[in-house]
Design a protein around this motif. Sequence first.
Motif, PDB file in Angstrom:
ATOM      1  N   PRO A 107       3.660   1.207   4.732  1.00 19.95           N
ATOM      2  CA  PRO A 107       3.624   2.669   4.857  1.00 19.95           C
ATOM      3  C   PRO A 107       2.709   3.244   3.780  1.00 19.95           C
ATOM      4  CG  PRO A 107       5.668   1.962   3.802  1.00 19.95           C
ATOM      5  CD  PRO A 107       4.952   0.705   4.221  1.00 19.95           C
ATOM      6  N   GLU A 108       2.250   4.462   4.001  1.00 16.90           N
ATOM      7  CA  GLU A 108       1.388   5.096   2.994  1.00 16.90           C
ATOM      8  C   GLU A 108       2.158   5.304   1.699  1.00 16.90           C
ATOM      9  OE1 GLU A 108      -0.733   8.580   4.103  1.00 16.90           O
ATOM     10  OE2 GLU A 108      -1.606   7.678   5.895  1.00 16.90           O
ATOM     11  N   HIS A 109       1.438   5.157   0.592  1.00 16.34           N
ATOM     12  CA  HIS A 109       2.050   5.319  -0.726  1.00 16.34           C
ATOM     13  C   HIS A 109       0.937   5.756  -1.676  1.00 16.34           C
ATOM     14  CE1 HIS A 109       3.865   4.265  -4.606  1.00 16.34           C
ATOM     15  NE2 HIS A 109       5.045   4.234  -3.995  1.00 16.34           N
ATOM     16  N   PRO A 110       1.226   6.685  -2.610  1.00 12.50           N
ATOM     17  CA  PRO A 110       0.161   7.191  -3.498  1.00 12.50           C
ATOM     18  C   PRO A 110      -0.491   6.127  -4.369  1.00 12.50           C
ATOM     19  CG  PRO A 110       2.334   8.051  -4.137  1.00 12.50           C
ATOM     20  CD  PRO A 110       2.490   7.432  -2.783  1.00 12.50           C
ATOM     21  N   GLN A 111       0.228   5.042  -4.644  1.00  6.10           N
ATOM     22  CA  GLN A 111      -0.352   3.981  -5.495  1.00  6.10           C
ATOM     23  C   GLN A 111      -1.051   2.889  -4.686  1.00  6.10           C
ATOM     24  OE1 GLN A 111       3.037   2.983  -8.164  1.00  6.10           O
ATOM     25  NE2 GLN A 111       1.472   2.672  -9.720  1.00  6.10           N
ATOM     26  N   LEU A 112      -0.912   2.938  -3.364  1.00  4.96           N
ATOM     27  CA  LEU A 112      -1.448   1.860  -2.525  1.00  4.96           C
ATOM     28  C   LEU A 112      -2.796   2.246  -1.940  1.00  4.96           C
ATOM     29  CD1 LEU A 112      -0.846  -0.927  -1.152  1.00  4.96           C
ATOM     30  CD2 LEU A 112      -0.012   0.396   0.812  1.00  4.96           C
ATOM     31  N   ILE A 113      -3.766   1.344  -2.102  1.00  6.33           N
ATOM     32  CA  ILE A 113      -5.089   1.517  -1.506  1.00  6.33           C
ATOM     33  C   ILE A 113      -5.221   0.533  -0.349  1.00  6.33           C
ATOM     34  CG2 ILE A 113      -7.573   1.295  -1.904  1.00  6.33           C
ATOM     35  CD1 ILE A 113      -6.859   1.906  -4.924  1.00  6.33           C
ATOM     36  N   ASN A 114      -5.481   1.060   0.833  1.00 11.67           N
ATOM     37  CA  ASN A 114      -5.630   0.191   2.003  1.00 11.67           C
ATOM     38  C   ASN A 114      -7.075  -0.267   2.128  1.00 11.67           C
ATOM     39  OD1 ASN A 114      -5.590  -1.147   4.416  1.00 11.67           O
ATOM     40  ND2 ASN A 114      -5.016   0.608   5.672  1.00 11.67           N
ATOM     41  N   ALA A 115      -7.315  -1.534   1.758  1.00 10.59           N
ATOM     42  CA  ALA A 115      -8.651  -2.137   1.893  1.00 10.59           C
ATOM     43  C   ALA A 115      -8.539  -3.421   2.702  1.00 10.59           C
ATOM     44  CB  ALA A 115      -9.236  -2.407   0.515  1.00 10.59           C
ATOM     45  N   LYS A 116      -7.575  -3.440   3.620  1.00 12.88           N
ATOM     46  CA  LYS A 116      -7.262  -4.660   4.378  1.00 12.88           C
ATOM     47  C   LYS A 116      -8.445  -5.095   5.235  1.00 12.88           C
ATOM     48  CE  LYS A 116      -3.151  -4.719   6.424  1.00 12.88           C
ATOM     49  NZ  LYS A 116      -2.205  -5.563   5.644  1.00 12.88           N
ATOM     50  N   VAL A 117      -8.805  -6.364   5.089  1.00  4.12           N
ATOM     51  CA  VAL A 117      -9.885  -6.958   5.879  1.00  4.12           C
ATOM     52  C   VAL A 117      -9.295  -7.638   7.117  1.00  4.12           C
ATOM     53  CG1 VAL A 117     -11.669  -8.746   5.857  1.00  4.12           C
ATOM     54  CG2 VAL A 117     -11.391  -7.243   3.894  1.00  4.12           C
ATOM     55  N   ALA A 118      -8.209  -8.344   6.923  1.00  3.51           N
ATOM     56  CA  ALA A 118      -7.465  -8.995   8.016  1.00  3.51           C
ATOM     57  C   ALA A 118      -6.108  -9.380   7.445  1.00  3.51           C
ATOM     58  CB  ALA A 118      -8.207 -10.227   8.533  1.00  3.51           C
ATOM     59  N   LYS A 119      -5.212  -9.850   8.286  1.00  2.00           N
ATOM     60  CA  LYS A 119      -3.861 -10.181   7.822  1.00  2.00           C
ATOM     61  C   LYS A 119      -3.795 -11.625   7.317  1.00  2.00           C
ATOM     62  CE  LYS A 119      -1.234  -6.690  10.294  1.00  2.00           C
ATOM     63  NZ  LYS A 119      -0.131  -6.420  11.247  1.00  2.00           N
ATOM     64  N   GLY A 120      -4.547 -11.867   6.251  1.00  2.19           N
ATOM     65  CA  GLY A 120      -4.555 -13.193   5.644  1.00  2.19           C
ATOM     66  C   GLY A 120      -5.764 -14.011   6.051  1.00  2.19           C
ATOM     67  N   THR A 121      -6.111 -14.967   5.197  1.00  4.03           N
ATOM     68  CA  THR A 121      -7.236 -15.858   5.476  1.00  4.03           C
ATOM     69  C   THR A 121      -6.811 -16.959   6.447  1.00  4.03           C
ATOM     70  OG1 THR A 121      -6.629 -17.043   3.458  1.00  4.03           O
ATOM     71  CG2 THR A 121      -8.466 -15.484   3.300  1.00  4.03           C
ATOM     72  N   LYS A 122      -7.781 -17.756   6.853  1.00  5.26           N
ATOM     73  CA  LYS A 122      -7.535 -18.885   7.763  1.00  5.26           C
ATOM     74  C   LYS A 122      -6.963 -20.074   6.988  1.00  5.26           C
ATOM     75  CE  LYS A 122      -9.529 -16.674  11.193  1.00  5.26           C
ATOM     76  NZ  LYS A 122      -8.735 -16.140  12.311  1.00  5.26           N
ATOM     77  N   ASN A 123      -6.439 -21.039   7.722  1.00  3.49           N
ATOM     78  CA  ASN A 123      -5.921 -22.269   7.122  1.00  3.49           C
ATOM     79  C   ASN A 123      -7.093 -23.191   6.784  1.00  3.49           C
ATOM     80  OD1 ASN A 123      -4.732 -24.731   6.476  1.00  3.49           O
ATOM     81  ND2 ASN A 123      -3.159 -24.564   8.054  1.00  3.49           N
ATOM     82  N   LEU A 124      -7.282 -23.477   5.496  1.00  5.06           N
ATOM     83  CA  LEU A 124      -8.436 -24.253   5.041  1.00  5.06           C
ATOM     84  C   LEU A 124      -8.454 -25.677   5.572  1.00  5.06           C
ATOM     85  CD1 LEU A 124      -8.623 -23.136   1.292  1.00  5.06           C
ATOM     86  CD2 LEU A 124      -9.963 -22.310   3.216  1.00  5.06           C
TER      87      LEU A 124
END
Length: 335
Positions: A107-124
């Motif tokens: 949820p939105e929060h004053p201390q949170l910056i949304n810079a999400k690229v994707a929901k986690g990286t791939k399995n190496l």
Amino acid sequence: MKQIEEELKHKIDLKTKPLGALGMLEKLAFQIGKIQNTLSPALIEPSIMVFAADHGLAKAGVSAYPQEVTYQMVMNFLGGGAAINVFAKQNGIDLKVIDAGVNFDFPEHPQLINAKVAKGTKNLLEEKAMSSAHLEKCLANGAGVIDRDLAENCNIVGFGEMGIGNTSSAALIMSVLCDLPIEDCVGRGTGLNDLQLQQKIATLSEVKKKFAYVKEPRAVLETFGGFEIAQMCGAMLRAFEKNMIIMVDGFIASSAFLVASKIKPEIINNAVFCHVSDENAHAAMLNHFGAEPILNLKMRLGEGTGCAVAYPIIKSAVTFLNDMASFESAGVSNK
């Protein structure tokens, strides 16, 4: 030696103390004065940025904790209950939390910056951590939070992180860029037992072998990094462009700095290494930089806690340079 360096050395040496008696505080004062090109440096609007993201490799059992701890800890940051909240508040440091790629919708929060690229990286074990497009977005997002989300006059910024599995990414980055065996770069992370540690070493050795052709710093970040590590790297590079003091935390933050230093070697001039982590390989990584960390408190928490705890010492270095009497002003005889 440049004129400012000579003048700083003269000012430090003529304080009412024996030569070198304030030890590392003198080195810090000299470095900060040099960065700011002044005999009267200032620390303005200090900030710590905690970058959070999930790692696909966490599913391979490289961490003692399940992946959902990443988002749960971000919620703890936003609720004010984590160590970094306590130390930042204690020392008057502004705290920002950046969602670089957590597998959760916050949820939105004053201390949170949304810079999400994707929901986690791939399995190496299966593929590179991220695409080249994701890497470029991470570097741009990291630069963007420095430009957009810090107080206007902020000139000192610390970097922390949260991401289950990210000591594995850091170990792989270190192994390749420092040309060290993977065994020398792997630690217990969140608290692995001996059997789990051997499994982690075996998994990371397999990953390194799979991508043995990867050597160039950006490619290393793209292949092995996390979204939080990549965004931290972009933020560090932008902080250097803006001539800020860069407070480097522990093992994972140092791995982001390692990549940044391979891209822009001069960044080392602005870096203050806040502590040596108890994570196994951090001391060796600091040796690679020729760095002298401020603290050794056996900490290995991450989150930027080393930066927050070291900040009062950095402040003491600036304060003595600005406020302490000289032999001449105090009427004290010099030797």
